[in-house]
Motif scaffolding. Structure first.
Motif, short mmCIF file in Angstrom:
data_model
loop_
_atom_site.label_atom_id
_atom_site.label_comp_id
_atom_site.label_asym_id
_atom_site.label_seq_id
_atom_site.Cartn_x
_atom_site.Cartn_y
_atom_site.Cartn_z
N PRO A 1 0.82 -1.22 0.00
CA PRO A 1 0.00 0.00 0.00
C PRO A 1 0.86 1.28 0.00
O PRO A 1 0.51 2.26 -0.66
CB PRO A 1 -0.81 -0.12 1.29
N ALA A 2 1.97 1.25 0.71
CA ALA A 2 2.85 2.44 0.75
C ALA A 2 3.41 2.75 -0.63
O ALA A 2 3.42 3.91 -1.07
CB ALA A 2 3.98 2.22 1.75
N ALA A 3 3.86 1.73 -1.34
CA ALA A 3 4.44 1.95 -2.67
C ALA A 3 3.38 2.43 -3.66
O ALA A 3 3.61 3.39 -4.40
CB ALA A 3 5.08 0.65 -3.17
N TRP A 4 2.24 1.77 -3.67
CA TRP A 4 1.18 2.16 -4.60
C TRP A 4 0.71 3.58 -4.35
O TRP A 4 0.54 4.37 -5.28
CB TRP A 4 0.00 1.19 -4.51
N THR A 5 0.49 3.92 -3.09
CA THR A 5 -0.01 5.26 -2.76
C THR A 5 1.00 6.33 -3.13
O THR A 5 0.65 7.34 -3.75
CB THR A 5 -0.35 5.34 -1.26
N GLY A 6 2.26 6.12 -2.76
CA GLY A 6 3.30 7.09 -3.08
C GLY A 6 3.46 7.31 -4.57
O GLY A 6 3.57 8.45 -5.05
N VAL B 1 4.48 10.82 1.60
CA VAL B 1 3.37 9.97 2.03
C VAL B 1 3.78 8.50 1.98
O VAL B 1 3.51 7.73 2.92
CB VAL B 1 2.11 10.22 1.17
N GLY B 2 4.45 8.09 0.92
CA GLY B 2 4.93 6.71 0.83
C GLY B 2 5.89 6.36 1.94
O GLY B 2 5.83 5.27 2.53
N GLY B 3 6.80 7.28 2.26
CA GLY B 3 7.74 7.04 3.35
C GLY B 3 7.06 6.96 4.70
O GLY B 3 7.40 6.10 5.53
N ILE B 4 6.11 7.82 4.94
CA ILE B 4 5.38 7.79 6.21
C ILE B 4 4.58 6.49 6.33
O ILE B 4 4.58 5.85 7.39
CB ILE B 4 4.45 9.02 6.33
N MET B 5 3.94 6.08 5.24
CA MET B 5 3.18 4.83 5.27
C MET B 5 4.10 3.63 5.51
O MET B 5 3.73 2.69 6.21
CB MET B 5 2.40 4.65 3.97
N ARG B 6 5.31 3.69 4.96
CA ARG B 6 6.26 2.60 5.19
C ARG B 6 6.66 2.54 6.66
O ARG B 6 6.77 1.47 7.25
CB ARG B 6 7.50 2.80 4.32
N MET B 7 6.87 3.73 7.28
CA MET B 7 7.21 3.76 8.70
C MET B 7 6.05 3.26 9.57
O MET B 7 6.26 2.75 10.66
CB MET B 7 7.60 5.17 9.12
#
Length: 83
Positions: A10-15, A51-57
């Motif tokens: 989800p992090a990759a797709w969203t970013g 946003v992708g980085g925050i979702m990954r964290m």
């Protein structure tokens, strides 16, 4: 890399989707010769990365230990070595 789930999170797709939208915005305003709109699109591109980085964290990205690139070379036999 058969069987790898690299980038399928989800992090990759969203970013990437947010960054793509920003790229499209910047492209439209570049053609329209509107520098302010171009830079607004570039801000959206950077926002996608954030946003992708925050979702990954937050745990929505792929953990590093499962990625084949992060394997230590000593854990497997060197290429071309015959046992």
């Amino acid at each position: 890399m058969s069987g790898s789930s690299h980038g399928h999170t989800p992090a990759a797709w969203t970013g990437v989707i947010i960054a793509f939208i920003g790229f499209c915005i910047a492209g439209v305003f570049m053609v329209a010769a509107q520098p302010l709109g171009f830079w607004a699109g570039m801000v959206v591109v950077l926002l996608g990365g954030a946003v992708g980085g925050i979702m990954r964290m937050m745990g929505l990205g792929q953990p590093k230990q499962n990625h084949p690139v992060h394997q230590v070379a000593g854990e497997r036999e060197p290429a071309g070595a015959k046992g």
